[in-house]
Design an enzyme around this catalytic site. Structure first.
Site, PDB file in Angstrom:
ATOM      1  N   CYS A   1       7.688 -51.575  14.942  1.00 11.91           N
ATOM      2  CA  CYS A   1       7.502 -52.854  14.237  1.00 11.91           C
ATOM      3  C   CYS A   1       6.596 -53.791  15.021  1.00 11.91           C
ATOM      4  CB  CYS A   1       8.862 -53.501  13.986  1.00 11.91           C
ATOM      5  SG  CYS A   1       8.722 -55.125  13.229  1.00 11.91           S
TER       6      CYS A   1
ATOM      7  N   TYR B   1       3.326 -46.985   1.412  1.00 11.11           N
ATOM      8  CA  TYR B   1       3.251 -48.318   2.030  1.00 11.11           C
ATOM      9  C   TYR B   1       2.025 -48.465   2.929  1.00 11.11           C
ATOM     10  CZ  TYR B   1       8.197 -49.927   1.416  1.00 11.11           C
ATOM     11  OH  TYR B   1       9.389 -50.369   0.960  1.00 11.11           O
ATOM     12  N   ILE B   2       1.930 -47.510   3.899  1.00 12.44           N
ATOM     13  CA  ILE B   2       0.928 -47.687   4.949  1.00 12.44           C
ATOM     14  C   ILE B   2      -0.473 -47.527   4.379  1.00 12.44           C
ATOM     15  CG2 ILE B   2       0.090 -46.762   7.161  1.00 12.44           C
ATOM     16  CD1 ILE B   2       2.962 -46.147   7.907  1.00 12.44           C
TER      17      ILE B   2
ATOM     18  N   HIS C   1       8.051 -76.095 -10.491  1.00 10.76           N
ATOM     19  CA  HIS C   1       6.782 -76.094 -11.205  1.00 10.76           C
ATOM     20  C   HIS C   1       5.691 -76.803 -10.414  1.00 10.76           C
ATOM     21  CE1 HIS C   1       4.293 -75.803 -14.755  1.00 10.76           C
ATOM     22  NE2 HIS C   1       3.988 -77.071 -14.632  1.00 10.76           N
TER      23      HIS C   1
ATOM     24  N   CYS D   1       4.851 -53.494  11.511  1.00 11.90           N
ATOM     25  CA  CYS D   1       4.986 -54.753  10.760  1.00 11.90           C
ATOM     26  C   CYS D   1       4.146 -55.907  11.316  1.00 11.90           C
ATOM     27  CB  CYS D   1       6.435 -55.229  10.751  1.00 11.90           C
ATOM     28  SG  CYS D   1       7.657 -53.927  10.672  1.00 11.90           S
TER      29      CYS D   1
ATOM     30  N   GLU E   1       8.580 -69.420 -10.654  1.00 12.94           N
ATOM     31  CA  GLU E   1       9.281 -69.975 -11.821  1.00 12.94           C
ATOM     32  C   GLU E   1       9.205 -69.022 -13.022  1.00 12.94           C
ATOM     33  OE1 GLU E   1       7.640 -73.425 -13.876  1.00 12.94           O
ATOM     34  OE2 GLU E   1       5.671 -73.018 -13.007  1.00 12.94           O
TER      35      GLU E   1
ATOM     36  N   THR F   1      12.539 -52.203   9.284  1.00 16.45           N
ATOM     37  CA  THR F   1      13.068 -52.922  10.448  1.00 16.45           C
ATOM     38  C   THR F   1      14.398 -53.632  10.161  1.00 16.45           C
ATOM     39  OG1 THR F   1      10.963 -53.172  11.544  1.00 16.45           O
ATOM     40  CG2 THR F   1      12.567 -54.892  11.976  1.00 16.45           C
TER      41      THR F   1
ATOM     42  N   GLU G   1      -1.460 -50.690   2.413  1.00 15.18           N
ATOM     43  CA  GLU G   1      -1.588 -51.860   3.294  1.00 15.18           C
ATOM     44  C   GLU G   1      -2.864 -51.767   4.139  1.00 15.18           C
ATOM     45  OE1 GLU G   1       2.098 -52.059   5.492  1.00 15.18           O
ATOM     46  OE2 GLU G   1       3.053 -53.263   3.925  1.00 15.18           O
TER      47      GLU G   1
ATOM     48  N   LYS H   1       0.209 -55.301  11.631  1.00 13.63           N
ATOM     49  CA  LYS H   1      -0.246 -55.123  10.239  1.00 13.63           C
ATOM     50  C   LYS H   1      -0.306 -56.471   9.511  1.00 13.63           C
ATOM     51  CE  LYS H   1       2.670 -55.088   7.393  1.00 13.63           C
ATOM     52  NZ  LYS H   1       3.553 -54.004   7.027  1.00 13.63           N
TER      53      LYS H   1
ATOM     54  N   GLY I   1      16.078 -51.574  16.195  1.00 20.49           N
ATOM     55  CA  GLY I   1      17.490 -51.185  16.094  1.00 20.49           C
ATOM     56  C   GLY I   1      18.159 -51.077  17.441  1.00 20.49           C
TER      57      GLY I   1
HETATM   58  P1  NDP Z   1       5.375 -43.138   2.462  1.00 23.67           P
HETATM   59  O1  NDP Z   1       6.453 -42.145   2.404  1.00 23.67           O
HETATM   60  O2  NDP Z   1       5.603 -44.513   1.959  1.00 23.67           O
HETATM   61  O3  NDP Z   1       4.097 -42.567   1.696  1.00 23.67           O
HETATM   62  C1  NDP Z   1       3.529 -41.331   2.039  1.00 23.67           C
HETATM   63  C2  NDP Z   1       2.345 -41.096   1.121  1.00 23.67           C
HETATM   64  O4  NDP Z   1       1.649 -39.951   1.569  1.00 23.67           O
HETATM   65  C3  NDP Z   1       2.756 -40.847  -0.313  1.00 23.67           C
HETATM   66  O5  NDP Z   1       1.814 -41.444  -1.161  1.00 23.67           O
HETATM   67  C4  NDP Z   1       2.700 -39.321  -0.422  1.00 23.67           C
HETATM   68  O6  NDP Z   1       2.319 -38.876  -1.703  1.00 23.67           O
HETATM   69  C5  NDP Z   1       1.575 -38.992   0.531  1.00 23.67           C
HETATM   70  N1  NDP Z   1       1.732 -37.669   1.145  1.00 23.67           N
HETATM   71  C6  NDP Z   1       2.790 -37.205   1.835  1.00 23.67           C
HETATM   72  N2  NDP Z   1       2.564 -35.959   2.277  1.00 23.67           N
HETATM   73  C7  NDP Z   1       1.325 -35.635   1.867  1.00 23.67           C
HETATM   74  C8  NDP Z   1       0.510 -34.492   1.985  1.00 23.67           C
HETATM   75  N3  NDP Z   1       0.917 -33.427   2.658  1.00 23.67           N
HETATM   76  N4  NDP Z   1      -0.700 -34.505   1.423  1.00 23.67           N
HETATM   77  C9  NDP Z   1      -1.143 -35.578   0.742  1.00 23.67           C
HETATM   78  N5  NDP Z   1      -0.431 -36.700   0.594  1.00 23.67           N
HETATM   79  C10 NDP Z   1       0.793 -36.730   1.145  1.00 23.67           C
HETATM   80  O7  NDP Z   1       4.897 -43.130   3.986  1.00 23.67           O
HETATM   81  P2  NDP Z   1       4.099 -44.162   4.848  1.00 23.67           P
HETATM   82  O8  NDP Z   1       3.546 -43.346   5.955  1.00 23.67           O
HETATM   83  O9  NDP Z   1       3.174 -44.974   4.046  1.00 23.67           O
HETATM   84  O10 NDP Z   1       5.249 -45.133   5.393  1.00 23.67           O
HETATM   85  C11 NDP Z   1       6.412 -44.602   6.012  1.00 23.67           C
HETATM   86  C12 NDP Z   1       7.557 -45.540   5.833  1.00 23.67           C
HETATM   87  O11 NDP Z   1       7.404 -46.647   6.707  1.00 23.67           O
HETATM   88  C13 NDP Z   1       7.679 -46.157   4.453  1.00 23.67           C
HETATM   89  O12 NDP Z   1       8.312 -45.335   3.538  1.00 23.67           O
HETATM   90  C14 NDP Z   1       8.444 -47.411   4.734  1.00 23.67           C
HETATM   91  O13 NDP Z   1       9.814 -47.124   4.739  1.00 23.67           O
HETATM   92  C15 NDP Z   1       7.988 -47.790   6.131  1.00 23.67           C
HETATM   93  N6  NDP Z   1       6.986 -48.884   6.067  1.00 23.67           N
HETATM   94  C16 NDP Z   1       7.353 -50.097   5.599  1.00 23.67           C
HETATM   95  C17 NDP Z   1       6.446 -51.120   5.499  1.00 23.67           C
HETATM   96  C18 NDP Z   1       6.868 -52.457   4.961  1.00 23.67           C
HETATM   97  O14 NDP Z   1       8.049 -52.746   4.930  1.00 23.67           O
HETATM   98  N7  NDP Z   1       5.931 -53.275   4.496  1.00 23.67           N
HETATM   99  C19 NDP Z   1       5.066 -50.943   5.907  1.00 23.67           C
HETATM  100  C20 NDP Z   1       4.776 -49.631   6.350  1.00 23.67           C
HETATM  101  C21 NDP Z   1       5.713 -48.645   6.435  1.00 23.67           C
HETATM  102  P3  NDP Z   1       3.381 -38.789  -2.909  1.00 23.67           P
HETATM  103  O15 NDP Z   1       3.526 -40.192  -3.410  1.00 23.67           O
HETATM  104  O16 NDP Z   1       2.705 -37.900  -3.886  1.00 23.67           O
HETATM  105  O17 NDP Z   1       4.616 -38.223  -2.342  1.00 23.67           O
END
Ligand code: NDP
Length: 450
Positions: free
Chosen positions: A43, A177-178, A435, A48, A440, A310, A181, A51, A16
């Site tokens: 990123c 997400y993380i 196809h 990104c 599709e 990003t 992945e 990864k 950004g």
């Molecule tokens: P997310 O917010 O996507 O996921 C966090 C996960 O951790 C959830 O499953 C949540 O559970 C769990 N969690 C949170 N707090 C606790 C806790 N105290 N104890 C146990 N579990 C917990 O965060 P990420 O770190 O995976 O990613 C951050 C952001 O980065 C994403 O939201 C996305 O915007 C961005 N990102 C994008 C990517 C892409 O475009 N491909 C790749 C990686 C990151 P619950 O579901 O129960 O809340």
């Protein structure tokens, strides 16, 4: 009238910050940018790009196995973690250089160091002060570490990309997400992985079918998906880490990876010197023009914690640059942002989830298809695809498109354009399919599910 050293001073050289600075400079502004780490932000350096490179590496595991079904005789493949990390680092250094070159070419003055806001028009970096008419905060975020006994024994995604060796057994905490992945990458590269998620669902902010489907696909690929469970403690056991779970199990692990969310980077920025308001999690509060409560100070990207992606930070940066230096009145639209999760298999989504569509629209039609891709008729893989389309039954407008399957992000991008143009289900139906492809399937789904 004041004269300042710069028209814009950007703090943070990630996606950004660099984009906003470059565009501002192209519009004629005198711009400086301060960055304390390598250019490119999360990123490029710990998100990104590394990864996705590692995800490619992990996919080869299946590719080698599946090639046999197509007549290939291959020897036993061997994977070398150090080679992958070295090649990935080489590419990241190249990208760091490209970012530096972009800024130099745009005549943005890049300053290496930690910036602190002193007053509304003054910034200090490395003991030197600079003045600017506008300040833009684009400092991103960092992974959080949960508060539990032994959490110092775990690592975050920042550390993952520099692990000295591929662990034999890893525990990944989280279901976002993380988590999915990095669990998929580790699993694909040959590490035994347990993913521990506190609830029954993963990817909770997406359509619930995606998470359920991905759980079963990841299980088929060998990931131990531990749901409805928490990590109670981590302790050292020789070289190993003992991970005690709330379901009574204890896992012996070489690596515990926390993927439980990210937090905005606002510490040490001097926000208190100017009274910039933040939310409880530290995210800077901005209005629809990305202005903070201090008139000439703006913030974009992960530090405002709206949509941490990003391409969203890039778009926000361009809005700020255009509004400040082209006298524009542009607003950022957060509708129809397509996103992909590079789990194995990939997940991609655009528009409303089924639950959200039902809340917002009186009558909703759901089209769904689950199938085995043509490739896997010979590959021996039991991987399946899921495709889902949500339609407003009253207007015929497509409200959401969701997919689990190979290259889901590549498939969804084109459909995101169509949705941005307000595509109707009739228009999708009138489109001739390509196809034989997975995509599709989206233009041949005729019967809504009950
Ligand atoms: P997310 O917010 O996507 O996921 C966090 C996960 O951790 C959830 O499953 C949540 O559970 C769990 N969690 C949170 N707090 C606790 C806790 N105290 N104890 C146990 N579990 C917990 O965060 P990420 O770190 O995976 O990613 C951050 C952001 O980065 C994403 O939201 C996305 O915007 C961005 N990102 C994008 C990517 C892409 O475009 N491909 C790749 C990686 C990151 P619950 O579901 O129960 O809340």
């Amino acid at each position: 009238m004041h004269t300042y050293d710069y028209d814009l001073f950007t703090i943070g050289g990630g996606s950004g910050g660099v984009r906003a600075s470059r565009f501002a400079a192209q519009y004629g502004a005198r711009v400086a940018l301060a960055e304390s780490g390598p250019l490119g932000g999360t990123c490029v350096n710990a998100g990104c790009i590394p990864k996705k490179l590692m995800s490619y590496a992990a996919h080869y595991h299946e590719d080698f196995a599946e090639a046999k079904g197509f007549g290939w005789q291959t020897g036993e493949p061997h994977f070398n973690w150090a080679t992958l990390v070295a090649h990935k680092d080489r590419e990241i250094s190249r990208l760091n250089g490209i970012y530096a070159q972009i800024l130099t070419n745009a005549k943005v003055h890049t300053i290496h160091g930690h910036a602190q806001i002193i007053d509304a028009h003054t910034i200090a970096v490395n003991g030197k002060t600079y003045t600017a008419h506008h300040i833009l905060i684009a400092t991103g975020g960092h992974p959080t570490r949960p508060d539990l006994p032994g959490s110092e024994l775990g690592i975050t995604s920042d550390d993952f990309f520099h692990l000295p060796a591929l662990p034999a057994h890893a525990v990944v905490k989280g279901g976002g997400y993380i988590a999915v992945e990095l669990a998929s990458i580790l699993n694909g590269l040959g590490c035994k992985v347990s993913l521990v998620q506190r609830g029954a669902q993963i990817l909770r902010n997406m359509d619930s079918d995606l998470g359920h489907f991905l759980i079963s696909e990841m299980r088929k690929k060998g990931v131990d998906m531990v749901l409805d469970s928490k990590i109670l403690s981590i302790s050292k056991d020789g070289e190993k880490k003992k991970v005690e779970l709330s379901d009574g199990r204890t896992l012996d692990s070489d690596c515990v990876l926390f993927a439980t969310g990210r937090q905005p980077n606002t510490r040490g920025l001097g926000l208190e010197n100017v009274g910039i308001q933040v939310r409880e999690n530290g995210a800077i509060i901005v209005n629809e023009h990305f202005a903070t409560n201090v008139d000439n100070i703006y913030a974009i990207g992960d530090v405002i914690d709206r949509v941490a992606l990003t391409p969203v930070a890039l778009a926000e940066g361009m809005v700020v640059a255009a509004n400040l230096f082209q006298h524009g009145k542009r607003l950022m639209s957060y509708d129809n942002i397509a996103t992909a999760v590079f789990s194995h298999p990939n997940v991609a989504t655009v528009g409303l989830t089924e639950a959200r569509a039902r809340e917002k629209h009186a009558h909703v039609k759901i089209f769904k298809s689950e199938f085995k891709a043509l490739k896997h008729t010979l590959s021996g893989s039991d991987e399946r695809c899921l495709m889902k389309m949500i339609v407003d039954a009253d207007t015929d407008r497509v409200l959401g498109i969701h997919m689990v399957g190979p290259d889901a992000g590549e498939v969804i991008q084109g459909f995101a354009v169509a949705m941005q143009c307000g595509v109707t289900k009739a228009q999708v139906d009138a489109t001739i399919g390509v196809h034989p492809t997975l995509a599709e399937e989206f233009v041949t789904m005729r019967t809504p599910v009950m």
